[in-house]
Design an enzyme around this catalytic site. Sequence first.
Site, PDB file in Angstrom:
ATOM      1  N   ASP A 172       2.258   9.708   6.160  1.00  0.00           N
ATOM      2  CA  ASP A 172       2.926   8.696   5.328  1.00  0.00           C
ATOM      3  C   ASP A 172       4.172   9.346   4.755  1.00  0.00           C
ATOM      4  O   ASP A 172       4.061  10.309   3.987  1.00  0.00           O
ATOM      5  CB  ASP A 172       1.974   8.245   4.212  1.00  0.00           C
ATOM      6  CG  ASP A 172       0.624   7.814   4.769  1.00  0.00           C
ATOM      7  OD1 ASP A 172       0.620   7.084   5.775  1.00  0.00           O
ATOM      8  OD2 ASP A 172      -0.415   8.232   4.221  1.00  0.00           O
ATOM      9  N   ASP A 174      -6.401  -4.393   3.296  1.00  0.00           N
ATOM     10  CA  ASP A 174      -6.317  -3.381   2.236  1.00  0.00           C
ATOM     11  C   ASP A 174      -7.071  -3.926   1.027  1.00  0.00           C
ATOM     12  O   ASP A 174      -6.792  -5.039   0.579  1.00  0.00           O
ATOM     13  CB  ASP A 174      -4.856  -3.139   1.838  1.00  0.00           C
ATOM     14  CG  ASP A 174      -4.041  -2.467   2.930  1.00  0.00           C
ATOM     15  OD1 ASP A 174      -4.486  -2.436   4.080  1.00  0.00           O
ATOM     16  OD2 ASP A 174      -2.938  -1.986   2.613  1.00  0.00           O
TER      17      ASP A 174
END
Length: 241
Positions: free
Chosen positions: A130, A11
């Site tokens: 998500d 990330d």
Amino acid sequence: MPKLELLPAVDVRDGQAVRLVHGESGTETSYGSPLEAALTWQRAGAEWLHLVDLDAAFGTGDNRALIAEVAGAMDIKVELSGGIRDDASLEAALATGCRRVNLGTAALETPEWVAKVIAEHGDKIAVGLDVRGTTLRGRGWTRDGGDLYETLARLDSEGCARYVVTDIAKDGTLQGPNLELLKNVCAATDKPVVASGGVSSLDDLRAIASLVPEGVEGAIVGKALYAKAFTLEEALAAVSA
Ligand SMILES: O=C(O)c1ccccc1NCC(=O)[C@H](O)[C@H](O)COP(=O)(O)O
């Protein structure tokens, strides 16, 4: 039985490989060069890399050039995520040579565009679901975006090839994956599911691998690798046993 695919995560925030807690901006721990991290996972035997542009996801800029450099340096398959919401960002993502992209916010805010790109690009498009509870979150997981199962049914009807399912409450916490959520999503769709968030141990990976017959195809692993809870070599061995 097919083995569980493992996708080590890189990330990227402000040019650095970072881990977040619950995906919240401001909780970053930095782990240095994203390229070095990605090459480390590749050398350790990864077949996939999960590469996220967090700035693009949060709307705080982007790391597009760096993401393209990292993706271009990989010999393995790359899944790109973060801020892919329109033709320009999708084109830039696909131009990196990645194997597939994850759309998140766009699936909640511009469903017509997502249906169009699913029709155009097939299994190069996955949708990231998500969730907090069963409520979807978009815009870098900061805004509510509707019901998980209604959205899943809509995307299924549009031919979405695959879902990346993250329990935000677990993400970056090393508290174990939400197996119930994974089972429920698998029961609601015939499409493969990639599990994301919370993996803390080899036993967690074995537990996710036990859901392969139900439709789980892969697992994204972030914090546990950076915190050295286990090595990627150990993880790959655990899920191929
Ligand atoms: O993927 C995104 O678009 C994203 C957007 C905003 C915040 C976080 C985002 N992704 C985080 C990840 O994909 C993590 O790397 C992954 O869930 C691994 O979690 P963990 O193993 O718990 O560190």
